[in-house]
Design a protein around this motif. Structure first.
Motif, PDB file in Angstrom:
ATOM      1  N   ILE A 148      14.087  -2.321   1.460  1.00  0.00           N
ATOM      2  CA  ILE A 148      13.835  -3.713   1.090  1.00  0.00           C
ATOM      3  C   ILE A 148      14.548  -4.045  -0.219  1.00  0.00           C
ATOM      4  O   ILE A 148      15.167  -5.116  -0.357  1.00  0.00           O
ATOM      5  N   GLY A 149      14.490  -3.149  -1.178  1.00  0.00           N
ATOM      6  CA  GLY A 149      15.158  -3.376  -2.454  1.00  0.00           C
ATOM      7  C   GLY A 149      16.654  -3.546  -2.288  1.00  0.00           C
ATOM      8  O   GLY A 149      17.268  -4.442  -2.881  1.00  0.00           O
ATOM      9  N   GLN A 188       0.849  -1.192   0.000  1.00  0.00           N
ATOM     10  CA  GLN A 188       0.000   0.000   0.000  1.00  0.00           C
ATOM     11  C   GLN A 188       0.886   1.244   0.000  1.00  0.00           C
ATOM     12  O   GLN A 188       2.048   1.191   0.440  1.00  0.00           O
ATOM     13  N   PRO A 189       0.376   2.356  -0.507  1.00  0.00           N
ATOM     14  CA  PRO A 189       1.229   3.515  -0.790  1.00  0.00           C
ATOM     15  C   PRO A 189       2.097   3.990   0.369  1.00  0.00           C
ATOM     16  O   PRO A 189       3.300   4.216   0.181  1.00  0.00           O
ATOM     17  N   THR A 190       1.536   4.170   1.564  1.00  0.00           N
ATOM     18  CA  THR A 190       2.329   4.665   2.686  1.00  0.00           C
ATOM     19  C   THR A 190       3.460   3.702   3.019  1.00  0.00           C
ATOM     20  O   THR A 190       4.602   4.116   3.271  1.00  0.00           O
ATOM     21  N   ILE A 191       3.154   2.410   3.001  1.00  0.00           N
ATOM     22  CA  ILE A 191       4.157   1.397   3.309  1.00  0.00           C
ATOM     23  C   ILE A 191       5.226   1.378   2.226  1.00  0.00           C
ATOM     24  O   ILE A 191       6.429   1.309   2.517  1.00  0.00           O
ATOM     25  N   ALA A 192       4.798   1.437   0.973  1.00  0.00           N
ATOM     26  CA  ALA A 192       5.753   1.423  -0.137  1.00  0.00           C
ATOM     27  C   ALA A 192       6.722   2.595  -0.052  1.00  0.00           C
ATOM     28  O   ALA A 192       7.939   2.432  -0.219  1.00  0.00           O
ATOM     29  N   SER A 229      14.735  -6.128   7.093  1.00  0.00           N
ATOM     30  CA  SER A 229      14.854  -4.794   6.504  1.00  0.00           C
ATOM     31  C   SER A 229      13.855  -3.834   7.148  1.00  0.00           C
ATOM     32  O   SER A 229      14.203  -2.693   7.497  1.00  0.00           O
ATOM     33  N   VAL A 230      12.603  -4.294   7.321  1.00  0.00           N
ATOM     34  CA  VAL A 230      11.591  -3.463   7.979  1.00  0.00           C
ATOM     35  C   VAL A 230      11.998  -3.186   9.425  1.00  0.00           C
ATOM     36  O   VAL A 230      11.875  -2.055   9.916  1.00  0.00           O
ATOM     37  N   ARG A 231      12.481  -4.204  10.100  1.00  0.00           N
ATOM     38  CA  ARG A 231      12.923  -4.033  11.491  1.00  0.00           C
ATOM     39  C   ARG A 231      14.025  -2.971  11.586  1.00  0.00           C
ATOM     40  O   ARG A 231      13.985  -2.094  12.446  1.00  0.00           O
ATOM     41  N   ASN A 232      15.002  -3.042  10.686  1.00  0.00           N
ATOM     42  CA  ASN A 232      16.091  -2.064  10.692  1.00  0.00           C
ATOM     43  C   ASN A 232      15.567  -0.656  10.415  1.00  0.00           C
ATOM     44  O   ASN A 232      16.046   0.323  11.015  1.00  0.00           O
ATOM     45  N   THR A 233      14.595  -0.552   9.511  1.00  0.00           N
ATOM     46  CA  THR A 233      14.021   0.759   9.184  1.00  0.00           C
ATOM     47  C   THR A 233      13.333   1.365  10.405  1.00  0.00           C
ATOM     48  O   THR A 233      13.501   2.556  10.701  1.00  0.00           O
ATOM     49  N   VAL A 234      12.560   0.542  11.124  1.00  0.00           N
ATOM     50  CA  VAL A 234      11.865   1.042  12.318  1.00  0.00           C
ATOM     51  C   VAL A 234      12.873   1.427  13.396  1.00  0.00           C
ATOM     52  O   VAL A 234      12.782   2.499  14.001  1.00  0.00           O
ATOM     53  N   MET A 235      13.858   0.568  13.651  1.00  0.00           N
ATOM     54  CA  MET A 235      14.819   0.817  14.728  1.00  0.00           C
ATOM     55  C   MET A 235      15.708   2.029  14.445  1.00  0.00           C
ATOM     56  O   MET A 235      16.173   2.685  15.367  1.00  0.00           O
TER      57      MET A 235
END
Length: 315
Positions: free
Chosen positions: A116-117, A105-109, A299-305
């Motif tokens: 992630i890429g 979804q847009p916000t997540i993307a 990758s998501v975990r690293n982004t949040v942290m």
């Protein structure tokens, strides 16, 4: 009626090669981490299957018979072929799928795709990664049809056809023009019906959530306009004073910091949405799916942290 011969198996052949190399049942048992009786049973099973004695046994060990010497060459070929097959499969798996399609979804993307890429290209450099952006309903349809492999989306109420892995949760915020900053940093859900809202049309997850929140307080939404375009368009409409909207803070953090929008966290109760990694139950998985999912999750975990996903909390 003759009894059919027993089938040969690779474990027994590997055991035979070890015994032939060590010329001892006891030494072979030590090398293979088994007891001598197990080794003896495997050799006996092999001899029965071939209807031939493979070893001459003596108090000093074992020596190959003529039949055993003949079998040894073939057994070594089988072992080499199996080792080559295992290596080929490992090498193929390590490359990952030829193509991987991930949608969100847009916000997540907007928040997650870049990281992630980068992570996927490091882990699977030979894989062609394609990113797709869409709203929840199309994402679910694309998953079911096999048009995408993995989706990152706000957890839907109905998950029957999905396998989901919840990654994080976000608080929902009321996003208003800066001229409404008198509303303060928080906004009670019970007052939501007082605000002219810009929301997607009926059926979209955010619209359903907003209507549910209003109904729980015995009220109806005050709809300023419907917008099925991107969040960017909705935020521009809010900036221009056309109304307010509901979005997670990550979607508006930059504009709030620039003084272009005001954001108030919904309270009483706090309204959260969970972000999940989803695949279809009814579709065959892409190669190395488990490793792909772990790479995306990390990758998501690293982004949040790192603080790059403002307002998100890991679960």
């Amino acid at each position: 009626m003759a009894t059919p011969p027993s089938a040969l198996n690779s474990d027994d052949l590997a055991c035979f090669v070890c015994v032939a190399s060590t010329q001892s049942i006891s030494r072979a048992a030590l090398e293979l981490g088994a007891d001598q009786s197990t080794i003896s049973r495997q050799i006996a099973r092999l001899e029965a299957a071939l209807d031939a004695r493979l070893f001459h046994r003596s108090g000093r060990g074992v020596v190959l018979t003529e039949a055993g010497q003949t079998l040894l060459g073939y057994a070594r070929q089988v072992a080499a072929t199996l080792a080559e097959a295992r290596e080929a499969i490992r090498a193929s798996s390590a490359k990952g799928p030829a193509q991987l399609v991930i949608a969100a979804q847009p916000t997540i993307a907007n928040t997650a795709f870049a990281a992630i890429g980068t992570a996927l290209k490091l882990r699977f450099p030979a894989t062609k990664v394609r990113f797709v952006e869409g709203l929840a309903s199309p994402l679910l349809a694309w998953l079911a049809a096999g048009e995408i492999d993995v989706a990152l989306l706000y957890l839907p109420e109905q998950q029957g056809a999905l396998k989901v892995d919840i990654l994080l949760e976000e608080d929902l915020t009321l996003v208003t023009p800066t001229s409404w900053s008198h509303l303060g940093p928080t906004f009670p859900v019970r007052r939501l019906a007082e605000v002219p809202l810009i929301l997607p049309s009926t059926g979209h997850g955010l619209r359903v959530l907003a209507e549910t929140l209003a109904a729980r307080n015995g009220a109806s939404l005050q709809l300023a306009m419907e917008c099925d375009a991107s969040n960017t368009v909705s935020m521009r409409l809010v900036e221009d004073g056309c109304g307010a909207t509901l979005l997670p803070f990550a979607a508006v953090a930059d504009r709030v910091a620039q003084g272009r929008l005001h954001s108030a966290r919904l309270i009483e109760p706090v309204v959260t949405r969970q972000v999940a990694l989803a695949t279809a139950r009814n579709r065959p998985p892409v190669p190395e799916l488990w490793d792909i999912m772990q790479t995306v999750r990390q990758s998501v975990r690293n982004t949040v942290m790192s603080g790059a996903w403002p307002g998100a909390r890991l679960v």
